[in-house]
Design a protein around this motif. Structure first.
Motif, PDB file in Angstrom:
ATOM      1  N   ALA A  85       0.835  -1.209   0.000  1.00 39.12           N
ATOM      2  CA  ALA A  85       0.000   0.000   0.000  1.00 39.12           C
ATOM      3  C   ALA A  85       0.869   1.258   0.000  1.00 39.12           C
ATOM      4  O   ALA A  85       0.616   2.196  -0.752  1.00 39.12           O
ATOM      5  N   VAL A  86       1.911   1.258   0.830  1.00 39.05           N
ATOM      6  CA  VAL A  86       2.813   2.407   0.882  1.00 39.05           C
ATOM      7  C   VAL A  86       3.533   2.559  -0.457  1.00 39.05           C
ATOM      8  O   VAL A  86       3.708   3.668  -0.956  1.00 39.05           O
ATOM      9  N   GLY A  87       3.927   1.451  -1.051  1.00 40.04           N
ATOM     10  CA  GLY A  87       4.575   1.493  -2.358  1.00 40.04           C
ATOM     11  C   GLY A  87       3.672   2.071  -3.437  1.00 40.04           C
ATOM     12  O   GLY A  87       4.146   2.639  -4.416  1.00 40.04           O
ATOM     13  N   CYS A  88       2.367   1.942  -3.257  1.00 39.49           N
ATOM     14  CA  CYS A  88       1.387   2.529  -4.183  1.00 39.49           C
ATOM     15  C   CYS A  88       1.017   3.943  -3.758  1.00 39.49           C
ATOM     16  O   CYS A  88       0.029   4.505  -4.215  1.00 39.49           O
ATOM     17  N   ARG A  89       1.797   4.496  -2.838  1.00 38.27           N
ATOM     18  CA  ARG A  89       1.654   5.883  -2.373  1.00 38.27           C
ATOM     19  C   ARG A  89       0.344   6.139  -1.633  1.00 38.27           C
ATOM     20  O   ARG A  89      -0.242   7.205  -1.731  1.00 38.27           O
TER      21      ARG A  89
END
Length: 184
Positions: A85-89
């Motif tokens: 999720a963090v990688g998808c901003r």
């Protein structure tokens, strides 16, 4: 038991809490502006964010730094769905890692052992640069906690200010190194 969010419509302290977060945001900008060392930026920001949000641990992870992409205490190691999720901003909030479906099966969270790497509440704020996640502000709490909208907004502002200060200190370091080479 999960602590209630500060934005409850019945909470008379909401305005005072929002004001305290606004003051912390201003302090963060003022204090980071004059720092010229990345370690000093991290230390200063961590102290201000910890005072403002009273979590057990604050970590700013610059994913561009060598070996920083997957540090041992990075919650994404334990809970890959959060890292995705963090990688998808996307900002990630977890009120209770023991009951949230994304984290409940990711390991023993009894006792909220944040020092041992197992927080009970998480707030993870990605910093997007050029369409990718370049850094993550991770805030962990030893007890379950519903993150208020004001706290999430403060964390987003803080993450951006820390990133800007880190980028500025990196540019200064590169400039000084280039000047030193020219003078040799």
């Amino acid at each position: 038991m999960t602590r209630p969010a500060a934005e409850s419509s019945h909470d008379d302290g909401t305005a005072a809490r929002a004001g305290a977060l606004d003051r912390a945001s201003i302090e963060l900008g003022d204090r980071l502006r004059d720092l010229d060392d990345a370690a000093a930026v991290r230390a200063c920001a961590t102290g201000i964010i910890e005072r403002a949000l009273a979590p057990a641990r604050v970590r700013f992870i610059d994913l561009d730094e060598r070996d920083a992409g997957n540090p041992p205490d990075w919650p994404g190691r334990r809970w890959p769905e959060l890292a995705d999720a963090v990688g998808c901003r996307r900002v990630v909030t977890v009120a209770d890692t023991g009951t949230d479906p994304r984290t409940a099966s990711g390991g023993n969270v009894a006792g909220g052992n944040v020092a041992g790497g197992v927080p009970r509440a998480l707030l993870m704020v990605p910093v997007a640069v050029g369409g990718r996640t370049a850094a993550v502000l991770t805030i962990a709490d030893a007890t379950p906690r519903a993150w208020s909208d004001a706290e999430v907004t403060f964390a987003r502002i803080a993450a951006d200010r820390v990133w800007a200060a880190m980028a500025r200190t990196g540019a200064l370091t590169r400039l000084k190194a280039g000047e030193a080479r020219v003078q040799e």
